[in-house]
Design a protein around this motif. Structure first.
Motif, PDB file in Angstrom:
ATOM      1  N   TYR A  60       0.821  -1.209   0.000  1.00 36.76           N
ATOM      2  CA  TYR A  60       0.000   0.000   0.000  1.00 36.76           C
ATOM      3  C   TYR A  60       0.858   1.264   0.000  1.00 36.76           C
ATOM      4  O   TYR A  60       0.403   2.320  -0.477  1.00 36.76           O
ATOM      5  N   TYR A  61       2.080   1.172   0.504  1.00 38.49           N
ATOM      6  CA  TYR A  61       2.986   2.307   0.368  1.00 38.49           C
ATOM      7  C   TYR A  61       3.319   2.552  -1.108  1.00 38.49           C
ATOM      8  O   TYR A  61       3.358   3.702  -1.562  1.00 38.49           O
ATOM      9  N   PHE A  62       3.554   1.459  -1.851  1.00 33.28           N
ATOM     10  CA  PHE A  62       3.795   1.611  -3.287  1.00 33.28           C
ATOM     11  C   PHE A  62       2.546   2.131  -3.993  1.00 33.28           C
ATOM     12  O   PHE A  62       2.636   2.937  -4.926  1.00 33.28           O
ATOM     13  N   LEU A  63       1.374   1.682  -3.551  1.00 31.62           N
ATOM     14  CA  LEU A  63       0.126   2.176  -4.129  1.00 31.62           C
ATOM     15  C   LEU A  63      -0.042   3.670  -3.852  1.00 31.62           C
ATOM     16  O   LEU A  63      -0.525   4.425  -4.707  1.00 31.62           O
ATOM     17  N   ALA A  64       0.377   4.124  -2.670  1.00 28.99           N
ATOM     18  CA  ALA A  64       0.330   5.561  -2.350  1.00 28.99           C
ATOM     19  C   ALA A  64       1.255   6.344  -3.285  1.00 28.99           C
ATOM     20  O   ALA A  64       0.900   7.444  -3.740  1.00 28.99           O
ATOM     21  N   MET A  65       2.452   5.796  -3.567  1.00 28.87           N
ATOM     22  CA  MET A  65       3.344   6.444  -4.531  1.00 28.87           C
ATOM     23  C   MET A  65       2.673   6.558  -5.899  1.00 28.87           C
ATOM     24  O   MET A  65       2.764   7.594  -6.569  1.00 28.87           O
ATOM     25  N   LEU A  66       1.994   5.485  -6.321  1.00 27.99           N
ATOM     26  CA  LEU A  66       1.323   5.496  -7.621  1.00 27.99           C
ATOM     27  C   LEU A  66       0.214   6.541  -7.646  1.00 27.99           C
ATOM     28  O   LEU A  66       0.068   7.277  -8.639  1.00 27.99           O
ATOM     29  N   SER A  67      -0.559   6.637  -6.566  1.00 31.04           N
ATOM     30  CA  SER A  67      -1.645   7.615  -6.509  1.00 31.04           C
ATOM     31  C   SER A  67      -1.107   9.044  -6.531  1.00 31.04           C
ATOM     32  O   SER A  67      -1.645   9.908  -7.232  1.00 31.04           O
ATOM     33  N   ALA A  68      -0.051   9.308  -5.770  1.00 27.20           N
ATOM     34  CA  ALA A  68       0.539  10.653  -5.758  1.00 27.20           C
ATOM     35  C   ALA A  68       1.087  11.017  -7.143  1.00 27.20           C
ATOM     36  O   ALA A  68       0.930  12.158  -7.610  1.00 27.20           O
ATOM     37  N   THR A  69       1.710  10.053  -7.805  1.00 29.46           N
ATOM     38  CA  THR A  69       2.226  10.286  -9.159  1.00 29.46           C
ATOM     39  C   THR A  69       1.099  10.594 -10.121  1.00 29.46           C
ATOM     40  O   THR A  69       1.195  11.510 -10.950  1.00 29.46           O
ATOM     41  N   PRO A 139      12.745   1.774   5.199  1.00 28.50           N
ATOM     42  CA  PRO A 139      13.862   2.463   4.530  1.00 28.50           C
ATOM     43  C   PRO A 139      14.092   1.986   3.099  1.00 28.50           C
ATOM     44  O   PRO A 139      14.413   2.792   2.218  1.00 28.50           O
ATOM     45  N   VAL A 140      13.929   0.681   2.867  1.00 28.18           N
ATOM     46  CA  VAL A 140      14.094   0.154   1.508  1.00 28.18           C
ATOM     47  C   VAL A 140      13.035   0.731   0.582  1.00 28.18           C
ATOM     48  O   VAL A 140      13.323   1.136  -0.564  1.00 28.18           O
ATOM     49  N   ILE A 141      11.795   0.798   1.058  1.00 27.49           N
ATOM     50  CA  ILE A 141      10.707   1.356   0.250  1.00 27.49           C
ATOM     51  C   ILE A 141      10.964   2.823  -0.050  1.00 27.49           C
ATOM     52  O   ILE A 141      10.792   3.279  -1.186  1.00 27.49           O
ATOM     53  N   LEU A 142      11.392   3.574   0.951  1.00 30.13           N
ATOM     54  CA  LEU A 142      11.668   4.999   0.763  1.00 30.13           C
ATOM     55  C   LEU A 142      12.793   5.219  -0.231  1.00 30.13           C
ATOM     56  O   LEU A 142      12.689   6.063  -1.137  1.00 30.13           O
ATOM     57  N   ARG A 143      13.877   4.444  -0.091  1.00 29.34           N
ATOM     58  CA  ARG A 143      15.022   4.616  -0.997  1.00 29.34           C
ATOM     59  C   ARG A 143      14.658   4.220  -2.427  1.00 29.34           C
ATOM     60  O   ARG A 143      15.089   4.875  -3.388  1.00 29.34           O
ATOM     61  N   SER A 144      13.891   3.152  -2.584  1.00 30.54           N
ATOM     62  CA  SER A 144      13.510   2.715  -3.932  1.00 30.54           C
ATOM     63  C   SER A 144      12.598   3.744  -4.600  1.00 30.54           C
ATOM     64  O   SER A 144      12.745   4.034  -5.795  1.00 30.54           O
ATOM     65  N   GLY A 145      11.657   4.325  -3.836  1.00 23.19           N
ATOM     66  CA  GLY A 145      10.804   5.362  -4.400  1.00 23.19           C
ATOM     67  C   GLY A 145      11.588   6.607  -4.774  1.00 23.19           C
ATOM     68  O   GLY A 145      11.367   7.207  -5.842  1.00 23.19           O
ATOM     69  N   LEU A 146      12.531   7.001  -3.918  1.00 21.71           N
ATOM     70  CA  LEU A 146      13.364   8.169  -4.206  1.00 21.71           C
ATOM     71  C   LEU A 146      14.249   7.931  -5.423  1.00 21.71           C
ATOM     72  O   LEU A 146      14.425   8.823  -6.266  1.00 21.71           O
ATOM     73  N   ALA A 147      14.812   6.725  -5.527  1.00 25.15           N
ATOM     74  CA  ALA A 147      15.657   6.398  -6.686  1.00 25.15           C
ATOM     75  C   ALA A 147      14.854   6.438  -7.980  1.00 25.15           C
ATOM     76  O   ALA A 147      15.349   6.918  -9.012  1.00 25.15           O
ATOM     77  N   THR A 148      13.610   5.968  -7.932  1.00 20.59           N
ATOM     78  CA  THR A 148      12.753   6.000  -9.122  1.00 20.59           C
ATOM     79  C   THR A 148      12.458   7.430  -9.544  1.00 20.59           C
ATOM     80  O   THR A 148      12.476   7.766 -10.732  1.00 20.59           O
ATOM     81  N   PHE A 149      12.197   8.286  -8.554  1.00 21.84           N
ATOM     82  CA  PHE A 149      11.927   9.692  -8.851  1.00 21.84           C
ATOM     83  C   PHE A 149      13.169  10.377  -9.427  1.00 21.84           C
ATOM     84  O   PHE A 149      13.092  11.093 -10.439  1.00 21.84           O
ATOM     85  N   LEU A 150      14.329  10.154  -8.802  1.00 25.32           N
ATOM     86  CA  LEU A 150      15.559  10.801  -9.275  1.00 25.32           C
ATOM     87  C   LEU A 150      15.954  10.299 -10.657  1.00 25.32           C
ATOM     88  O   LEU A 150      16.508  11.062 -11.460  1.00 25.32           O
ATOM     89  N   ARG A 151      15.670   9.045 -10.941  1.00 28.21           N
ATOM     90  CA  ARG A 151      15.950   8.523 -12.283  1.00 28.21           C
ATOM     91  C   ARG A 151      15.200   9.327 -13.341  1.00 28.21           C
ATOM     92  O   ARG A 151      15.777   9.745 -14.365  1.00 28.21           O
ATOM     93  N   GLY A 152      13.898   9.585 -13.092  1.00 29.30           N
ATOM     94  CA  GLY A 152      13.117  10.373 -14.036  1.00 29.30           C
ATOM     95  C   GLY A 152      13.628  11.792 -14.166  1.00 29.30           C
ATOM     96  O   GLY A 152      13.753  12.327 -15.275  1.00 29.30           O
ATOM     97  N   VAL A 153      13.940  12.413 -13.027  1.00 29.49           N
ATOM     98  CA  VAL A 153      14.414  13.798 -13.045  1.00 29.49           C
ATOM     99  C   VAL A 153      15.720  13.917 -13.822  1.00 29.49           C
ATOM    100  O   VAL A 153      15.876  14.782 -14.700  1.00 29.49           O
ATOM    101  N   LEU A 154      16.678  13.047 -13.524  1.00 28.57           N
ATOM    102  CA  LEU A 154      17.999  13.149 -14.138  1.00 28.57           C
ATOM    103  C   LEU A 154      17.971  12.838 -15.636  1.00 28.57           C
ATOM    104  O   LEU A 154      18.796  13.364 -16.391  1.00 28.57           O
TER     105      LEU A 154
END
Length: 319
Positions: A60-69, A139-154
């Motif tokens: 559901y944390y990943f689902l929250a990321m999807l909804s925010a996106t 922490p793993v979920i947070l880092r993976s979500g942040l890495a996905t976001f930074l990948r798109g930005v960069l």
């Protein structure tokens, strides 16, 4: 000699859906309805996940990321499209256009990445159920979500600067409802081969990598599920993946059509069809994801039923 204003216009014109200008008002109604559903559904999901302790789990944390996106994608495109349809407010500044382009491509890449993370989540849940909570920690979920976001930005930032540097001397009218990378680049009278090649490279690095990971994850899931001896266990395991598979179909089907028609089918597919599908590509997943997860996920259904039951009890008590 072209002056600086002609080489870099301060204002661009988003012309809506070419060939269907007389139908803009009718086209706006399904757009507006889907936008309202997407905003209400995704905000509702974020509220549930935040307030319900039973939903404080990796899935559901990943689902929250999807909804925010999805909320960012909708808010970046549909309000401007509705202004074009309803009020003929077609002007957009060049910097505003490039900012919209950055948000669209960054967060569509983010959505693809989150779908990939959700596939990995289902793989760990089915293939390593006893180690699930130890592998997917907060922490793993947070880092993976942040890495996905930074990948798109960069990856999208160079695309934005490559587009900004182009000389624009073929007019300032974009036959679209939002600022897409190639739609803006095609206004240039300069060499856009770098933009084209880099756009394809980004699509492969994001979409290609994510689809590969999703395919490998579901191949391993299928092997694990088939090896289960109980038919009920197999059905239950597949059931946990149903909503995610629907989300993948809703996200990638219009994306593939839009991507390939834009590059290879521009002589055979009418421009209006391409623009409509390009909008559906951004609007359909945010609209359908909350519905699919609300219908297919028992925990979310139970939370919704409990909330509505509480509201009814309050109303009956007050009466």
């Amino acid at each position: 000699m072209l002056n600086q204003t002609e080489l870099s216009p301060s204002t661009l014109i988003l012309n809506g859906i070419p060939g269907l200008e007389d139908m803009h008002i009718w086209i706006s109604f399904p757009f507006f309805s889907m936008y309202v559903m997407a905003m209400a559904g995704n905000c509702g999901l974020l509220y549930l996940i935040h307030h319900e302790d039973s939903l404080h789990r990796p899935m559901y944390y990943f689902l929250a990321m999807l909804s925010a996106t999805d909320l960012v994608i909708c808010s970046s495109t549909i309000p401007k499209a509705l202004c074009i349809f309803w009020f003929h407010l077609k002007e957009i500044g060049l910097d505003e256009c490039l900012t919209q382009m950055f948000f669209i491509h960054t967060f569509t890449g983010m959505e693809s990445g989150v779908l990939m993370l959700m596939a990995l989540d289902r793989y760990v849940a089915i293939c390593y159920p006893l180690r699930y909570s130890n592998i997917l920690t907060n922490p793993v979920i947070l880092r993976s979500g942040l890495a996905t976001f930074l990948r798109g930005v960069l990856l999208v930032i160079p695309c934005t600067f490559l587009t900004k540097r182009l000389p624009y001397c073929r007019g300032n009218i974009i036959p679209h409802t939002y600022c897409d990378h190639m739609s803006v680049a095609k206004l240039s009278c300069g060499d856009i081969r770098v933009n084209t090649i880099y756009g394809l490279l980004v699509a492969l690095l994001i979409g290609g990598f994510d689809i590969l990971c999703i395919t490998v994850s579901y191949t391993m899931i299928l092997r694990a599920v088939v090896s289960l001896s109980s038919a009920d266990a197999r059905q239950k395991a597949f059931g946990t993946c149903t909503a995610h598979i629907c989300a993948i179909v809703f996200s990638y089907s219009p994306a593939f059509f839009s991507f390939f028609s834009h590059r290879f089918g521009h002589h055979t597919i009418p421009p209006s069809c391409h623009i409509i599908v390009a909008n559906i590509y951004l609007l359909l997943p945010p609209t359908m994801n909350p519905i699919v997860y609300g219908v297919k996920t028992k925990q979310i259904r139970d939370c919704v039923v409990r909330i509505f039951s509480g509201v009814k009890d309050i109303k009956s008590y007050s009466m």
